[in-house]
Design a protein around this motif. Structure first.
Motif, short mmCIF file in Angstrom:
data_model
loop_
_atom_site.label_atom_id
_atom_site.label_comp_id
_atom_site.label_asym_id
_atom_site.label_seq_id
_atom_site.Cartn_x
_atom_site.Cartn_y
_atom_site.Cartn_z
N MET A 165 0.88 -1.18 0.07
CA MET A 165 -0.01 0.12 -0.03
C MET A 165 0.70 1.26 -0.12
SD MET A 165 -1.72 0.59 3.69
CE MET A 165 -2.19 2.43 3.35
N THR A 166 0.15 2.44 -0.31
CA THR A 166 1.12 3.83 -0.38
C THR A 166 0.28 4.62 0.68
OG1 THR A 166 -0.38 4.47 -2.05
CG2 THR A 166 1.66 3.33 -2.71
N PRO A 167 1.13 5.72 1.19
CA PRO A 167 0.46 6.56 2.07
C PRO A 167 -0.81 7.12 1.52
CG PRO A 167 2.72 6.67 2.20
CD PRO A 167 2.38 5.65 1.13
N GLU A 168 -1.02 7.31 0.14
CA GLU A 168 -2.14 7.65 -0.60
C GLU A 168 -3.39 6.81 -0.16
OE1 GLU A 168 0.89 7.37 -2.20
OE2 GLU A 168 1.28 9.42 -1.77
N ASP A 169 -3.12 5.50 0.17
CA ASP A 169 -4.37 4.79 0.05
C ASP A 169 -4.75 5.14 1.75
OD1 ASP A 169 -4.18 3.44 -2.07
OD2 ASP A 169 -2.70 2.00 -1.49
N ALA A 170 -4.28 5.49 2.48
CA ALA A 170 -4.61 5.72 3.92
C ALA A 170 -6.01 6.21 4.33
CB ALA A 170 -3.70 6.70 4.68
N PRO A 171 -6.29 7.21 3.46
CA PRO A 171 -7.74 7.77 3.98
C PRO A 171 -8.87 6.65 3.44
CG PRO A 171 -6.52 9.41 2.74
CD PRO A 171 -5.71 8.30 2.87
N ALA A 172 -8.70 5.92 2.60
CA ALA A 172 -9.75 4.85 2.14
C ALA A 172 -9.64 3.82 3.04
CB ALA A 172 -9.37 4.53 0.66
N LEU A 173 -8.38 3.44 3.40
CA LEU A 173 -8.07 2.37 4.19
C LEU A 173 -8.65 2.60 5.78
CD1 LEU A 173 -5.16 0.58 2.81
CD2 LEU A 173 -7.39 -0.12 2.65
N THR A 174 -8.31 3.74 6.25
CA THR A 174 -9.02 4.19 7.49
C THR A 174 -10.30 4.08 7.48
OG1 THR A 174 -7.09 5.69 7.79
CG2 THR A 174 -8.81 6.05 9.26
N ALA A 175 -11.13 4.49 6.30
CA ALA A 175 -12.32 4.11 6.48
C ALA A 175 -12.93 2.83 6.23
CB ALA A 175 -13.18 4.90 5.31
N VAL A 176 -12.09 2.10 5.73
CA VAL A 176 -12.36 0.59 5.87
C VAL A 176 -12.41 0.17 7.25
CG1 VAL A 176 -11.31 -1.77 4.95
CG2 VAL A 176 -11.71 0.13 3.38
N TRP A 177 -11.02 0.44 7.80
CA TRP A 177 -11.02 0.18 9.27
C TRP A 177 -12.25 0.62 10.04
CZ3 TRP A 177 -10.96 2.95 13.87
CH2 TRP A 177 -10.69 2.32 14.88
N ARG A 178 -12.34 1.63 10.04
CA ARG A 178 -13.73 2.12 10.73
C ARG A 178 -14.83 1.12 10.58
NH1 ARG A 178 -14.55 6.91 14.22
NH2 ARG A 178 -16.52 6.79 15.01
N ARG A 179 -15.39 1.25 9.46
CA ARG A 179 -16.46 0.53 9.04
C ARG A 179 -16.44 -1.18 9.44
NH1 ARG A 179 -15.97 3.30 3.96
NH2 ARG A 179 -14.93 1.16 2.94
N ALA A 180 -15.22 -1.63 9.26
CA ALA A 180 -14.96 -3.14 9.79
C ALA A 180 -14.88 -3.20 11.37
CB ALA A 180 -13.64 -3.51 9.51
N VAL A 181 -14.49 -2.09 11.99
CA VAL A 181 -14.71 -2.10 13.47
C VAL A 181 -15.78 -1.89 14.07
CG1 VAL A 181 -13.80 -0.64 15.60
CG2 VAL A 181 -12.33 -1.41 13.91
N GLU A 182 -16.64 -0.89 13.36
CA GLU A 182 -18.09 -0.85 13.83
C GLU A 182 -18.95 -2.13 13.53
OE1 GLU A 182 -19.11 2.64 11.76
OE2 GLU A 182 -18.31 4.11 13.14
N ALA A 183 -18.48 -2.71 12.59
CA ALA A 183 -19.46 -3.85 12.34
C ALA A 183 -19.09 -4.99 13.49
CB ALA A 183 -19.23 -4.49 10.76
N THR A 184 -17.74 -5.09 13.56
CA THR A 184 -17.26 -6.47 14.53
C THR A 184 -16.83 -6.07 15.90
OG1 THR A 184 -15.09 -6.27 13.64
CG2 THR A 184 -16.63 -7.30 12.39
#
Length: 143
Positions: free
Chosen positions: A1-20
């Motif tokens: 991954m690159t640092p440019e992916d960070a915002p999208a992957l932070t959002a993935v992290w949040r959705r995954a955490v909220e779901a689990t």
């Protein structure tokens, strides 16, 4: 991954955490998210993104022989993405991980992947009061 992916992957992290991670309060999620966003922006060579349709939808973090993080967008849970990421981590030497004790779905997933409980920690890696199950993979568990 690159640092440019960070915002999208932070959002993935949040959705995954909220779901689990129903044991976390919204404030705890907000607080932890700051650390996750900083890590994902760091350029850490142990971070790997999984893309679908040209956009990052999951990631894993490796630290030596530890699978330090694995988060998949909930829309892709049970679609094989997690398995592919675990396979990728194991191919690169991952043999241990920790999982929140209060996340039975993740515990069951890692058991299906061949990991076994080998210990317990009373707090997470940052010292927060979220007990962890420590897991390991023996060489005969997976090819």
């Amino acid at each position: 991954m690159t640092p440019e992916d960070a915002p999208a992957l932070t959002a993935v992290w949040r959705r995954a955490v909220e779901a689990t991670h129903d044991f976390l309060t919204p404030k705890a999620i907000d607080d932890i998210e700051k650390d996750v966003a900083a890590w994902l922006s760091s350029g850490d060579p142990g971070l790997w993104a999984f893309e679908e349709g040209g956009r990052p939808v999951a990631f894993l973090g490796l630290s030596g022989d530890e699978l330090a993080a694995l988060f998949v967008d909930p829309a892709l849970h049970r679609a094989g993405v997690g398995r592919q990421l675990v396979d990728h981590a194991v191919e690169r030497g991952a043999r241990r991980l920790s999982v929140n004790q209060a996340n039975p779905g993740a515990l069951a997933f890692y058991e299906r992947m061949g990991f076994h409980a080998v210990g317990r920690a009373e707090t997470d890696d940052a010292g927060r009061p979220y007990p962890l199950i420590l897991m390991a993979l023996s060489s005969q568990d997976r090819p």
